[in-house]
Design an enzyme around this catalytic site. Sequence first.
Site, PDB file in Angstrom:
ATOM      1  N   ASP A  12      90.622  -1.199  62.229  1.00  0.00           N
ATOM      2  CA  ASP A  12      91.808  -1.050  61.360  1.00  0.00           C
ATOM      3  C   ASP A  12      93.038  -0.582  62.134  1.00  0.00           C
ATOM      4  OD1 ASP A  12      90.139  -1.653  59.152  1.00  0.00           O
ATOM      5  OD2 ASP A  12      89.501   0.442  59.096  1.00  0.00           O
ATOM      6  N   LYS A  15      95.127  -5.005  64.281  1.00  0.00           N
ATOM      7  CA  LYS A  15      94.891  -6.164  65.166  1.00  0.00           C
ATOM      8  C   LYS A  15      95.446  -7.450  64.575  1.00  0.00           C
ATOM      9  CE  LYS A  15      90.494  -5.311  65.336  1.00  0.00           C
ATOM     10  NZ  LYS A  15      90.466  -3.939  64.817  1.00  0.00           N
ATOM     11  N   GLY A  39      88.852  -7.173  58.388  1.00  0.00           N
ATOM     12  CA  GLY A  39      89.878  -7.417  57.378  1.00  0.00           C
ATOM     13  C   GLY A  39      91.214  -7.347  58.066  1.00  0.00           C
ATOM     14  N   HIS A  40      91.775  -8.495  58.387  1.00  0.00           N
ATOM     15  CA  HIS A  40      93.033  -8.505  59.116  1.00  0.00           C
ATOM     16  C   HIS A  40      94.173  -8.847  58.163  1.00  0.00           C
ATOM     17  CE1 HIS A  40      90.792  -9.141  63.176  1.00  0.00           C
ATOM     18  NE2 HIS A  40      90.640  -7.948  62.659  1.00  0.00           N
ATOM     19  N   GLN A 226      86.815  -5.156  64.419  1.00  0.00           N
ATOM     20  CA  GLN A 226      86.375  -3.749  64.446  1.00  0.00           C
ATOM     21  C   GLN A 226      87.013  -3.039  65.649  1.00  0.00           C
ATOM     22  OE1 GLN A 226      83.486  -6.195  63.995  1.00  0.00           O
ATOM     23  NE2 GLN A 226      84.364  -6.167  61.978  1.00  0.00           N
ATOM     24  N   THR A 241      78.991  -0.776  64.180  1.00  0.00           N
ATOM     25  CA  THR A 241      78.646  -2.084  63.639  1.00  0.00           C
ATOM     26  C   THR A 241      77.579  -2.681  64.545  1.00  0.00           C
ATOM     27  OG1 THR A 241      79.544  -4.142  62.742  1.00  0.00           O
ATOM     28  CG2 THR A 241      80.512  -3.371  64.836  1.00  0.00           C
ATOM     29  N   THR A 306      87.055  -3.493  51.899  1.00  0.00           N
ATOM     30  CA  THR A 306      86.326  -2.814  50.824  1.00  0.00           C
ATOM     31  C   THR A 306      87.229  -1.979  49.918  1.00  0.00           C
ATOM     32  OG1 THR A 306      85.962  -0.949  52.294  1.00  0.00           O
ATOM     33  CG2 THR A 306      84.229  -2.619  52.234  1.00  0.00           C
TER      34      THR A 306
END
Length: 437
Positions: A12, A15, A39-40, A226, A241, A306
Amino acid sequence: MNVAVVGAQWGDEGKGKVVDIYSASAKYIVRFQGGNNAGHTLVVNGKKTVLHLIPSGILHPGKICLIANGVVFDPKVFFEEVEQLETAGALTAPAHEVIRVSERAHVILPFHRLLDRLREEHAAKDKIGTTVRGIGPAYEDKVARRGIQVIDLMHEDVLFKKLKSAIEEKNILLKHYFREPEIEIAPLFEECKRLGEKLKPFVTDVRGLLIKALAAKQPILFEGAQGTLLDVDHGTYPFVTSSSTIAGGIMTGCGVGAQAVSQVIGITKAYTTRVGTGPFPTEIEETEPDTAQLIRKIGTEFGATTGRPRRIGWLDLVALKYAAEVNGLTGIALTKADVLNDFKELKLCTAYRLGASTLHELPSSISDLEALCPYYETIPGWGHYDAAKIKSLRELPAELQNFITRIEKFVGVPVVLLSTGPGREETLIVKDPFSEV
Ligand code: IMP
C-alpha cells in the site's frame, strides 16, 4: 532500460500511481508475483480506477500488460476486471491484444478462497489477516506440486485428473477438519473448461515474449505487488504473503535473468501503514492515537482490496534500509509526503531498543520483532506549500528537503520521485529511471 517497482514497506505504498507514471516509458508492464490480493488505486483526470490483477499500466494506450508465471491467477476476477475496463472505455484495443497471460501461472479456484477463509476463521487470534482471496492456498498447491496451471484449463484430461486429486484431498479436510460441505467435481470441471475456453485468446508464453522484448531492447516495467516486509522469505514471517515480493521474485516469476532488471525503485510512504496482523515496530495506534487517526483520515488509509482501516506508524528508516538491501534498490519513490503537510513535527525511527540492547538492524525472530521499541529522531514539519509550482527538489520547503536528505543519507539510496497527491500531475520526477544508462 528495464525498471522494477517494488513496495519497500508492508504494501500500500502507492505503487499503482508510480507504475502508472513509469508506464508511459515502457512497452511492456509485467506482474510477476501475487494475485488479486493487490489493490492498485489510480487517479487519472480525476477518475479513480482500482486494479487488483491486471497491471496498472493498462490505462496507457499502446502498452502490453503481462501476467507472468509467478502470479496466482483468478480467472473469475480477471474477467470481471477486463469487463470493468471495457465498460469504462479504458481499453484502446481488444483486451486480448493488450493483456497476455502466462500458460504457467497457477490458477486460484473457489476451494482456495474457501480454504483461505476457513483457515483464518479457525486461527482466531493467531490469524494472519489475509485478504481472503485464496492466495496462500493456491501457492501451497503450487509448491506441493498439485497446482492447476492456466494451460491445464485447456486440456480436459489433465484438468479432470488434477481436479479430482485436488478435490479428494480438500474434501477430507473440509469434511473432517472444518466440518463443511464437500466440493463436487462436475460443476467445477465444467466451470474450469468454460473459463479455459474464454481465456484462450489471452494465453501465451509470457517468458518467450519477454525474452524477445529484451533482445529487441524494448523497455519493460516490472510491477511488484505487496511489499518487501510481506515477502515470504525476507518479510516478517509468518505474517507475510505467500510470494516473493522483492525484486528477486522477477527472475523466478518471469523466467528472465538478473540482467533483465537495470533499475529497482522502492516505493515508500513518508510514514508507514500495515494491514493485517503481525509486528509493526513504529505503530502509533496506542501511543499516539490522535495522530494515527489524523494520518488515516488525511491519507485515506483504508485497504483498496478489503476496505480495512490500515494501521498507522512513523517512517521506519531501519526497515527501509533493509528493504534497500534485499531489493538492491537504485532509487526511492517517496509517496504521500503531502499527508504530513502542516504537521509541527515528525518522527523517523533510526534504531530499536530490545531489552537492554540497541539494534541497528531488523531482527529475524518474530518475538524480537514484536518486542522492539523504536528510537526516534524528531524533525520539524514543513507546513504547507503549493505543490503545483514545484519543479525541483530545491524549490521544496527547507524542512521537506531536510526530511528527504535524512532518508537518502540513512538508506544510502537517492529519492528519484516525490508524489505530492493522488493525481498523475501531482508528481515531481527527480530522475527518470528509464533514462539512466
Ligand atoms: P494474503 O496475501 O491475502 O495471503 O495476505 C497475507 C498478508 O499480506 C496479510 O497481512 C495481508 O493483509 C497482506 N497483504 C496482501 N496483499 C496486500 C496488499 O496488496 N497490500 C497490503 N497488504 C497486503
